[in-house]
Scaffold this motif. Structure first.
Motif, PDB file in Angstrom:
ATOM      1  N   GLU A  74      -1.457  -2.846  20.760  1.00 54.46           N
ATOM      2  CA  GLU A  74      -1.433  -4.056  21.575  1.00 54.46           C
ATOM      3  C   GLU A  74      -2.404  -3.902  22.750  1.00 54.46           C
ATOM      4  O   GLU A  74      -1.996  -3.549  23.858  1.00 54.46           O
ATOM      5  N   PRO A  75      -3.695  -4.155  22.531  1.00 51.43           N
ATOM      6  CA  PRO A  75      -4.673  -4.048  23.616  1.00 51.43           C
ATOM      7  C   PRO A  75      -4.318  -4.998  24.760  1.00 51.43           C
ATOM      8  O   PRO A  75      -4.038  -6.185  24.547  1.00 51.43           O
ATOM      9  N   VAL A  76      -4.331  -4.471  25.978  1.00 52.05           N
ATOM     10  CA  VAL A  76      -3.896  -5.245  27.151  1.00 52.05           C
ATOM     11  C   VAL A  76      -5.106  -5.707  27.956  1.00 52.05           C
ATOM     12  O   VAL A  76      -6.035  -4.926  28.214  1.00 52.05           O
ATOM     13  N   HIS A  77      -5.089  -6.977  28.343  1.00 47.82           N
ATOM     14  CA  HIS A  77      -6.153  -7.541  29.173  1.00 47.82           C
ATOM     15  C   HIS A  77      -6.037  -6.951  30.579  1.00 47.82           C
ATOM     16  O   HIS A  77      -4.953  -6.975  31.179  1.00 47.82           O
ATOM     17  N   PRO A  78      -7.131  -6.432  31.151  1.00 45.73           N
ATOM     18  CA  PRO A  78      -7.032  -5.767  32.451  1.00 45.73           C
ATOM     19  C   PRO A  78      -6.671  -6.690  33.601  1.00 45.73           C
ATOM     20  O   PRO A  78      -6.100  -6.248  34.596  1.00 45.73           O
ATOM     21  N   ALA A  79      -6.960  -7.976  33.472  1.00 42.18           N
ATOM     22  CA  ALA A  79      -6.661  -8.915  34.560  1.00 42.18           C
ATOM     23  C   ALA A  79      -5.242  -9.465  34.454  1.00 42.18           C
ATOM     24  O   ALA A  79      -4.490  -9.477  35.431  1.00 42.18           O
ATOM     25  N   THR A  80      -4.860  -9.908  33.262  1.00 44.97           N
ATOM     26  CA  THR A  80      -3.545 -10.526  33.102  1.00 44.97           C
ATOM     27  C   THR A  80      -2.437  -9.507  32.875  1.00 44.97           C
ATOM     28  O   THR A  80      -1.264  -9.819  33.071  1.00 44.97           O
ATOM     29  N   GLN A  81      -2.824  -8.305  32.423  1.00 41.48           N
ATOM     30  CA  GLN A  81      -1.857  -7.265  32.057  1.00 41.48           C
ATOM     31  C   GLN A  81      -0.898  -7.733  30.960  1.00 41.48           C
ATOM     32  O   GLN A  81       0.244  -7.295  30.878  1.00 41.48           O
ATOM     33  N   ARG A  82      -1.403  -8.624  30.126  1.00 42.38           N
ATOM     34  CA  ARG A  82      -0.660  -9.083  28.959  1.00 42.38           C
ATOM     35  C   ARG A  82      -1.459  -8.741  27.710  1.00 42.38           C
ATOM     36  O   ARG A  82      -2.680  -8.557  27.773  1.00 42.38           O
ATOM     37  N   PRO A  83      -0.802  -8.648  26.573  1.00 36.94           N
ATOM     38  CA  PRO A  83      -1.538  -8.290  25.351  1.00 36.94           C
ATOM     39  C   PRO A  83      -2.625  -9.316  25.031  1.00 36.94           C
ATOM     40  O   PRO A  83      -2.368 -10.522  24.985  1.00 36.94           O
ATOM     41  N   ALA A  84      -3.834  -8.818  24.808  1.00 35.21           N
ATOM     42  CA  ALA A  84      -4.936  -9.700  24.438  1.00 35.21           C
ATOM     43  C   ALA A  84      -4.962  -9.936  22.929  1.00 35.21           C
ATOM     44  O   ALA A  84      -5.580 -10.901  22.462  1.00 35.21           O
ATOM     45  N   SER A  85      -4.305  -9.056  22.184  1.00 36.15           N
ATOM     46  CA  SER A  85      -4.280  -9.163  20.734  1.00 36.15           C
ATOM     47  C   SER A  85      -3.252  -8.182  20.194  1.00 36.15           C
ATOM     48  O   SER A  85      -2.610  -7.445  20.959  1.00 36.15           O
ATOM     49  N   VAL A  86      -3.124  -8.164  18.874  1.00 37.85           N
ATOM     50  CA  VAL A  86      -2.364  -7.107  18.211  1.00 37.85           C
ATOM     51  C   VAL A  86      -3.219  -6.616  17.048  1.00 37.85           C
ATOM     52  O   VAL A  86      -3.876  -7.406  16.363  1.00 37.85           O
ATOM     53  N   ILE A  87      -3.254  -5.312  16.850  1.00 37.74           N
ATOM     54  CA  ILE A  87      -4.001  -4.705  15.754  1.00 37.74           C
ATOM     55  C   ILE A  87      -3.010  -3.994  14.839  1.00 37.74           C
ATOM     56  O   ILE A  87      -2.224  -3.157  15.295  1.00 37.74           O
ATOM     57  N   LEU A  88      -3.052  -4.347  13.556  1.00 34.99           N
ATOM     58  CA  LEU A  88      -2.175  -3.740  12.563  1.00 34.99           C
ATOM     59  C   LEU A  88      -3.026  -2.920  11.595  1.00 34.99           C
ATOM     60  O   LEU A  88      -3.965  -3.447  10.990  1.00 34.99           O
ATOM     61  N   LEU A 112     -14.057  -7.958  27.371  1.00 30.16           N
ATOM     62  CA  LEU A 112     -13.322  -6.961  28.152  1.00 30.16           C
ATOM     63  C   LEU A 112     -12.386  -6.085  27.312  1.00 30.16           C
ATOM     64  O   LEU A 112     -12.100  -4.950  27.694  1.00 30.16           O
ATOM     65  N   VAL A 113     -11.906  -6.620  26.190  1.00 30.20           N
ATOM     66  CA  VAL A 113     -10.823  -5.919  25.496  1.00 30.20           C
ATOM     67  C   VAL A 113     -11.024  -5.810  23.985  1.00 30.20           C
ATOM     68  O   VAL A 113     -11.141  -4.711  23.439  1.00 30.20           O
ATOM     69  N   THR A 114     -11.036  -6.948  23.309  1.00 29.42           N
ATOM     70  CA  THR A 114     -10.772  -6.916  21.872  1.00 29.42           C
ATOM     71  C   THR A 114     -11.936  -6.404  21.027  1.00 29.42           C
ATOM     72  O   THR A 114     -11.707  -5.817  19.965  1.00 29.42           O
ATOM     73  N   ASP A 115     -13.176  -6.627  21.461  1.00 28.68           N
ATOM     74  CA  ASP A 115     -14.303  -6.097  20.686  1.00 28.68           C
ATOM     75  C   ASP A 115     -14.233  -4.574  20.609  1.00 28.68           C
ATOM     76  O   ASP A 115     -14.334  -3.977  19.532  1.00 28.68           O
ATOM     77  N   HIS A 116     -14.062  -3.952  21.763  1.00 31.21           N
ATOM     78  CA  HIS A 116     -13.969  -2.489  21.800  1.00 31.21           C
ATOM     79  C   HIS A 116     -12.753  -2.010  21.014  1.00 31.21           C
ATOM     80  O   HIS A 116     -12.814  -0.989  20.304  1.00 31.21           O
ATOM     81  N   ALA A 117     -11.650  -2.744  21.119  1.00 30.09           N
ATOM     82  CA  ALA A 117     -10.404  -2.313  20.478  1.00 30.09           C
ATOM     83  C   ALA A 117     -10.536  -2.252  18.965  1.00 30.09           C
ATOM     84  O   ALA A 117     -10.060  -1.300  18.326  1.00 30.09           O
ATOM     85  N   ILE A 118     -11.182  -3.250  18.351  1.00 25.97           N
ATOM     86  CA  ILE A 118     -11.277  -3.235  16.893  1.00 25.97           C
ATOM     87  C   ILE A 118     -12.272  -2.186  16.425  1.00 25.97           C
ATOM     88  O   ILE A 118     -12.055  -1.528  15.396  1.00 25.97           O
ATOM     89  N   VAL A 119     -13.339  -1.979  17.161  1.00 26.73           N
ATOM     90  CA  VAL A 119     -14.289  -0.923  16.787  1.00 26.73           C
ATOM     91  C   VAL A 119     -13.588   0.436  16.839  1.00 26.73           C
ATOM     92  O   VAL A 119     -13.732   1.263  15.927  1.00 26.73           O
ATOM     93  N   ALA A 120     -12.809   0.663  17.886  1.00 25.35           N
ATOM     94  CA  ALA A 120     -12.091   1.937  18.027  1.00 25.35           C
ATOM     95  C   ALA A 120     -11.078   2.120  16.902  1.00 25.35           C
ATOM     96  O   ALA A 120     -10.913   3.222  16.359  1.00 25.35           O
TER      97      ALA A 120
END
Length: 228
Positions: A206-220, A35-43
Motif C-alpha cells: 500500500e504505497p502511501v502519498h507523502p502529502a496526504t499520508q493515505r494509500p495512493a494505490s494497492v499493489i498485489l 511522487l509515489v506510484t510510478d516508483h512503486a510499480i517499478v520496485a
C-alpha cells in the motif's frame, strides 16, 4: 469486445483521450504517479527479478521503458492503437495492439515470467478476460503483478461494495473528454478474484502519498499455481 456496454465505454473513452493522456504522462502532470506510484510499480516488478515481462495495458510505454532501463526484456500490449504507436516511437521494445478479449490467443514473445498491469484493470468482464487468459501468458510459476486504485480511498462517500462508478479526469490537466466509467472492487473482491483464477498472493503493498499520508494505490503480487 466485451458484451458489457460499460466495458465497451471504457475502451471508447481511451480511444478518444489517447493524445491528452500521452501528453499528461510524458510531462509528468499526475502528482500521485510522480511522487509515489510510478516508483512503486517499478520496485515491485524488480523485486520479482523477472527476465521477460508483459506490460499489459502498456499505454504510451513509460513502464516498459523504465523496466528496459533496468535490463529487463519487456513486451507491451494495449487496445488503443494511438498509445501503442506512441510507445513504439519512444521505445525500442516490441509493442502490439491487443485487446483484452484477444489475450486468450496469446501474445507475440510469450509466455512470460511476469505479467504486470499498472492501473490497467478498470472494467468488469474485461478484467475477468485478463485473469482467464493468464495461464497462456505466464510460464509455470510466473508472477502476475497489479497496481490499482486503493479501494479504501477510491470508494469516496459511496457504499463500500462492488459496482460501476462514474469516471473523472479531475486533477489531470489536459483536453480530456468523456471520462470512462470504472468498476469498483473491494479489497476482498480483488483477493477473491486472484484466488478464483488459481493465483497465490505473495504480497500486498500500500504505497502511501507523502502529502496526504493515505494509500495512493494497492499493489498485489501473485504467483501462478501451475507447476508445469
Amino acid at each position: 469486445m466485451s458484451d458489457s456496454p460499460h466495458d465497451a465505454a471504457i475502451l471508447a473513452a481511451w480511444l478518444r483521450n489517447a493524445a491528452p493522456w500521452e501528453a499528461a504522462v510524458r510531462e509528468q502532470r499526475i502528482e500521485s504517479r510522480r511522487l509515489v506510484t510510478d516508483h512503486a510499480i517499478v520496485a515491485a516488478v524488480k523485486e520479482a527479478a523477472p527476465r521477460y515481462v508483459l506490460d499489459l495495458g502498456c499505454g504510451e510505454g513509460w513502464l516498459a521503458r523504465a523496466l528496459a532501463a533496468e535490463g529487463i526484456a519487456v513486451t507491451g500490449v494495449d487496445a488503443v492503437p494511438a498509445l501503442v504507436e506512441a510507445a513504439r516511437q519512444q521505445g525500442d521494445g516490441p509493442f502490439h495492439v491487443v485487446a483484452y478479449e484477444q489475450l486468450a490467443a496469446g501474445v507475440p514473445g510469450g509466455p512470460f515470467d511476469t505479467v504486470v498491469c499498472n492501473f490497467a484493470l478498470l472494467g468488469e468482464q474485461s478484467v475477468e478476460q485478463v485473469f482467464a487468459a493468464l495461464p497462456g501468458l505466464l510460464v509455470a510459476g510466473g508472477r502476475f503483478i497489479v497496481q490499482t486504485l486503493h479501494p479504501l480511498v477510491a470508494c469516496g462517500e459511496a457504499p463500500y461494495r462492488d459496482g460501476w462508478r462514474e469516471g473523472s479526469w479531475s486533477g489531470i490537466d489536459g483536453d480530456f473528454v468523456d471520462a470512462p466509467p470504472w468498476y469498483f472492487r473491494t479489497l476482498e473482491s480483488w483477493v477473491v478474484l486472484f484466488v478464483r483464477y488459481g493465483l497465490a498472493l505473495e504480497a500486498l503493498c500500500e504505497p502511501v502519498h507523502p502529502a496526504t499520508q493515505r494509500p495512493a494505490s494497492v499493489i498485489l503480487v501473485s504467483k501462478c499455481r501451475r507447476d508445469s
